[in-house]
Design a protein around this motif. Structure first.
Motif, short mmCIF file in Angstrom:
data_model
loop_
_atom_site.label_atom_id
_atom_site.label_comp_id
_atom_site.label_asym_id
_atom_site.label_seq_id
_atom_site.Cartn_x
_atom_site.Cartn_y
_atom_site.Cartn_z
N SER A 1 0.81 -1.03 0.13
CA SER A 1 -0.03 0.26 0.07
C SER A 1 0.89 1.19 0.00
O SER A 1 2.08 1.16 0.51
N SER B 1 0.88 3.68 1.69
CA SER B 1 1.40 4.11 3.25
C SER B 1 2.69 3.54 3.55
O SER B 1 3.26 3.67 4.52
N ASP B 2 2.80 2.16 2.78
CA ASP B 2 4.01 1.46 3.33
C ASP B 2 5.27 1.91 2.61
O ASP B 2 6.08 1.21 2.02
N ASP B 3 5.71 3.11 3.26
CA ASP B 3 6.73 3.69 2.72
C ASP B 3 8.02 3.07 3.09
O ASP B 3 8.06 2.50 4.18
#
Lengths: 343, 303, 342
Positions: free
Chosen positions: B12, B14-16
């Motif tokens: 995703s 946001s899964d930086d």
């Protein structure tokens, strides 16, 4: 690899089941012997465990410390040798493999550990840690290929490849757990045993790791045995849940059933013991009396009867078998009913 | 197995990728800090380096032939001609000290290194495999430990004679049990670490696990022990020489300089003072160095 | 409860102190040599009223444990040091007291329960002696009277058959039982403030439930003020009526429990609440706060949560928000919640 072909299996393997476990038990006993070795009392850590893990599924194994859940997880990977029973992974009876064949088998079964600090060798760089399984199974030939592959894996678990030559001590707990995950998925296994992978992590990091594990499963299709000590995280990752108490599986079933209609009083107590982060719904808890008995002196009959709020004379006398209460939902309790027992 | 470039995108948004890790303390910077951060460590390293240089350059540094006797200058006090005076045969004490450092330091370095090597093999084998192997090795080691090292060394030397390699072998055998014990205890501790189990789970062979994951992690106590026993080896060689089993007269070693000096204590105390001082200095320096080595090797040290 | 009266009898005549029991003002704690010191706690202020139960929640590195250790005067020094602030206990600044006065206050007025029930007890002393020692330090009492009191305490914390268990050693007890003994030691002198630092983290869930129940009982029977440190909002919600949320060494939100769960005002609190796995949640995917907790000393200006914040505005990068009053019951260190707009 020379696996599977010659081994005669007593277990009927349906196409769906990746892991089949039948009546597996483990008794730890320290043998005495040659010049002053001391004999220790034997401890029954796992008793008569039977279950399946389907392809692409997550089975959660839940229980308190000392219930044998970690031992059971290790038995499935033959990190500990089972005392009896049968374990088949993808149709291969792993308990009969020679140690050499078992090592080859490890390309298909991997493990993620609880302790993100202890499970990475402190003197090896991240690249070396992640590349280790790749080298063992000859998946990389050149140095460049190895580094490329490590970089890919690091990106997949959300780590910047620029850190591949750094050492574990520089990473936070969550980052170390990502390294451990990269190592586990490096050889593209079919089955991963995750031994409390998030219980040592902070809440917000827990969420990141659980999500990462789910994403990887979605894209790669492997199965998890997810070991946990409480039922809260499990709700988000498991398809099915097995609850263990004193070395035995006392309840197993689809997640929905376990959470909505727990049949075993221990499962009910476990569910009710989790402090809900919501002050509005302060619930009346089932508080179990006393401690888990030591596995060295297992109570007679139902092993839970010493703490059970609804124990009857029969519970002391007779051990309840694991019986189906609904389709695919089994519980080992004389009074198991499809609906919660009024307490 | 191919990894699609797109597989990264399945994570995703946001899964930086995490871009921050703790700063690398820098091994070299750390090493520098450890070496030069403390006066005692600087002292220890300087002393060791100076003594090593002296041993290597002995023929060029020594003002006189260490064996040349002279009846004209017996038991001389220190002077500009003889900085440390002369002994009862008129030999220059300084020259004998300089040449003697070769014998003493050779014993001091080779025997602990050999003992560490064999001791580690024994100890790791016992600790890792356990069971009968452990019991057999441990009992043998206990047996050796029961003899005082000096007594053991004297016994072996008496049987084999006092040739150079015999003395080395004698001191090595005397030291092996200590290393084996430390290696075994450390291995038992390391074996419990989850990363060893992780190595098994990943599919490594036992010898690889021992070489890659066990030995590097027990190296620190072994190395520290080695630096400590450099000192003991020099002392032991001195004791053997003093008893007349070690380096043969007239060849000098610090040990037999003391022995000869003791017979002539009232003639001139300088041989004993010089050799005693040199041994003390080297022993102390190696002990201090042991502490520094331990600090540098600790993987969790970040200063 | 029959023991309660006899226990409270031991209490010295309550010195009535107006105002809060504990008041921490602008507390900052540094680690490392001066000049290159790293601040692990910065500008922390809060108050605890007599009889209240307040929780401090935060992840590792938030400074919550350091704050509680500072109140006990137990910051390891060196390398640690209290850089600024005051800790007022019943109006007296503990930091201004001479070092020799602290042991007197520790145990008698302020007691602490630690996370590790295994290593916090002396393995070679009997349970009875250890609790007895705690009493002996602060109260004059005869041998027999002291023994009676230890039995009472063990009964209070729910150890079965206390007369016989007096002579037992810690290794004969399970983890949960040891934590009970720790609690008995902590309340032995009827402290005014009980600090519990992750008291249930090392315990199994069913044992945790027992210990939480015990904490409620202690509060009910002894009327002790409680400061509970935990990473688990569930545990805090169970015991406390007020929560202080800490992040990267600062207090980011301070409100009563119900308010904070109903309408958290700081984006970190919101993220933390959403990322907790819940039993009732049908959603399979957990909410996750992006990024990670900053390493101590890496954020020089602006809000410490800025790099991870979904609601950030320009102002957040430049100016560190102070703890602002949103409502009389709720304070949050956030420009956006306080009404600033980009």
């Amino acid at each position: 690899m020379g696996l599977g072909g010659g081994d005669v299996m007593n277990i009927a393997v349906t196409g769906d089941d990746l892991v089949v476990v039948r009546d597996v038990g483990k008794t730890f006993s320290e043998a005495g012997g040659l010049v002053f070795g001391r004999a220790q009392p034997s401890v029954r850590a796992v008793d008569g465990a039977s279950f399946e893990v389907k392809r692409g599924e997550t089975l959660a194994l839940v229980g308190e410390s000392g219930c044998g859940k970690s031992t059971l997880g290790r038995l499935l990977l033959r990190l500990i040798d089972a005392s009896e029973g049968e374990i088949a992974i993808d149709g291969v009876d792993i308990l009969r493999l020679s140690s050499n064949d078992m090592r080859q088998m490890r390309a298909r079964v991997q493990m993620i550990f609880q302790d993100p600090y202890g499970s990475l060798s402190p003197r090896r760089s991240v690249a070396k840690i992640i590349a280790e399984p790749l080298e063992i199974f000859g998946l990389v030939q050149s140095r460049k290929q190895r580094r490329d592959r490590v970089a890919e894996l690091m990106i997949q678990v959300g780590l910047s490849p620029t850190f591949m030559d750094r050492y574990p001590r520089q990473f936070s707990g969550g980052q170390r757990q990502r390294i451990g995950i990269a190592r586990a998925i490096a050889v593209d296994p079919q089955f991963i045993v995750a031994d409390e992978p998030v219980s040592a992590l902070d809440v917000s990091v827990q969420a990141q790791i659980v999500n990462l594990m789910q994403d990887l499963q979605k894209s790669r299709g492997f199965s998890y045995l997810f070991i946990a000590h409480d039922l809260s995280v499990v709700r988000h990752i498991a398809d099915r849940v097995a609850v263990m108490y004193l070395g035995r599986i006392v309840e197993i079933g689809p997640k929905r059933r376990i959470y909505d209609f727990p049949s075993h009083p221990y499962t009910q107590a476990l569910l009710s013991a989790v402090p809900e982060p919501d002050p509005e719904t302060r619930k009346s808890r089932i508080i179990l009396k006393g401690d888990v008995p030591s596995p060295a002196n297992d109570p007679t009959g139902c092993s839970f009867h010493t703490r059970c709020p609804i124990a009857q004379p029969i519970c002391r006398a007779e051990r309840p078998p694991l019986l189906e209460t609904a389709s695919g939902h089994l519980a080992a309790c004389h009074f198991a009913k499809p609906h919660p027992i009024p307490l | 197995m191919t990894i699609l470039p797109g597989s990264v995108g399945t994570l995703s948004a946001s899964d930086d990728i995490e871009h921050a890790i703790a700063p690398e303390p820098g091994r070299t910077a750390l090493l520098k800090d450890m070496l030069f951060g403390q006066a005692s460590t600087i002292f220890a390293f300087s002393v060791v380096v100076i003594f090593l240089l002296v041993a290597i350059l002995a023929p060029w540094l020594a003002p006189y032939d260490p064996l040349a006797q002279s009846i004209l200058s017996i038991n001389k006090q220190p002077s500009w001609a003889h900085w440390l005076g002369t002994d009862q045969f008129g030999r220059d004490v300084l020259s004998r000290m300089i040449h003697g450092s070769r014998n003493s330091l050779l014993f001091g370095l080779i025997s602990p290194a050999l003992a560490a090597f064999f001791g580690t093999i024994l100890g790791v084998t016992a600790g890792y495999f356990g069971g009968v192997i452990d019991r057999v090795i441990s009992r043998v080691v206990d047996l050796l430990l029961a003899f005082p090292e000096l007594l053991l060394a004297i016994m072996i030397a008496a049987v084999l004679g006092g040739a150079f390699w015999n003395i080395i072998a004698v001191i090595t055998v005397a030291f092996v049990p200590g290393f084996a014990r430390v290696a075994r205890a450390s291995t038992l501790a390391v074996k419990q670490e989850p990363y060893i189990e992780a190595a098994v789970a990943v599919g490594l062979r036992t010898p690889t696990i021992i070489i890659r994951h066990v030995i590097p992690n027990i190296a620190a106590p072994i190395l520290v022990l080695m630096t400590l026993w450099v000192a003991s080896a020099i002392r032991l060689e001195a004791s053997l020489s003093f008893l007349g089993i070690g380096t043969r007269a007239p060849n000098p070693s610090w040990g037999n300089i003391i022995r000869d000096g003791l017979n002539n204590l009232f003639g001139s105390p300088w041989p004993i003072i010089a050799a005693g001082f040199a041994i003390t200095c080297v022993v102390l320096s190696f002990n201090l160095m042991g502490d520094a080595v331990r600090d540098v090797l600790d993987p969790e040290t970040t200063r | 409860m029959t023991i309660a009266p006899s226990l409270s009898r031991q209490q010295p005549a309550a010195s009535v102190h107006p105002g809060p029991l504990l008041k921490v003002e602008d507390l900052s704690i540094e680690f490392g040599p001066k000049g290159t010191a790293v601040r692990v706690v910065e500008g922390v202020s809060f108050t605890i009223d007599t009889g209240a139960a307040v929780g401090i929640v935060g992840e590792s590195g938030s400074g919550k444990s350091m704050t509680s250790l500072a109140v006990m005067g137990l910051i390891p020094s060196p390398p640690g040091r209290i850089a600024t602030g005051r800790i007022l206990f019943e109006g007296v600044d503990l930091l201004g007291l001479p070092r020799s006065r602290m042991p007197e206050i520790r145990g008698r007025d302020i007691a602490m329960i630690f996370q590790e029930p295994m290593s916090s007890l002396n393995p070679v002393m009997t349970i009875g002696d250890q609790i007895g020692e705690a009493i002996k330090l602060h109260q004059k009492m005869g041998r027999e009277e002291r023994r009676q009191r230890v039995v009472e305490l063990l009964k209070l914390v729910g150890i079965p058959d206390p007369e016989r268990r007096l002579g037992a050693y810690p290794h004969q007890f399970s983890g949960g039982m040891r934590q009970r003994v720790m609690i008995a030691m902590a309340v032995a002198c009827n402290p005014k403030l009980l600090i519990a630092d992750e008291p249930t983290t090392a315990l199994d869930v069913t044992i945790q439930a027992q210990v939480l129940e015990l904490m409620h009982k202690i509060r009910r029977t002894l009327n002790t003020t409680i400061l509970l440190i935990s990473h688990d909002l569930g545990v805090i919600a169970d015991i406390c009526e007020r929560v202080i949320v800490m992040y990267a060494g600062k207090v980011v939100e301070d409100a009563d429990v119900k308010t904070i769960f109903r309408s958290p005002k700081h984006p970190y609190t919101r993220g933390l609440l959403q990322s907790i796995p819940r039993l009732k949640d049908e959603n399979t995917r957990l909410y996750q706060i992006p990024g990670m907790v900053p390493l101590p000393g890496t954020i020089k200006q602006g809000c410490p949560f800025f790099p991870r914040c979904p609601d950030r505005i320009d102002k957040c990068a430049r100016e560190t928000p102070p703890l602002l009053e949103i409502t009389p019951q709720q304070k949050a260190a956030c420009w956006v919640s306080a009404g600033a707009t980009s």
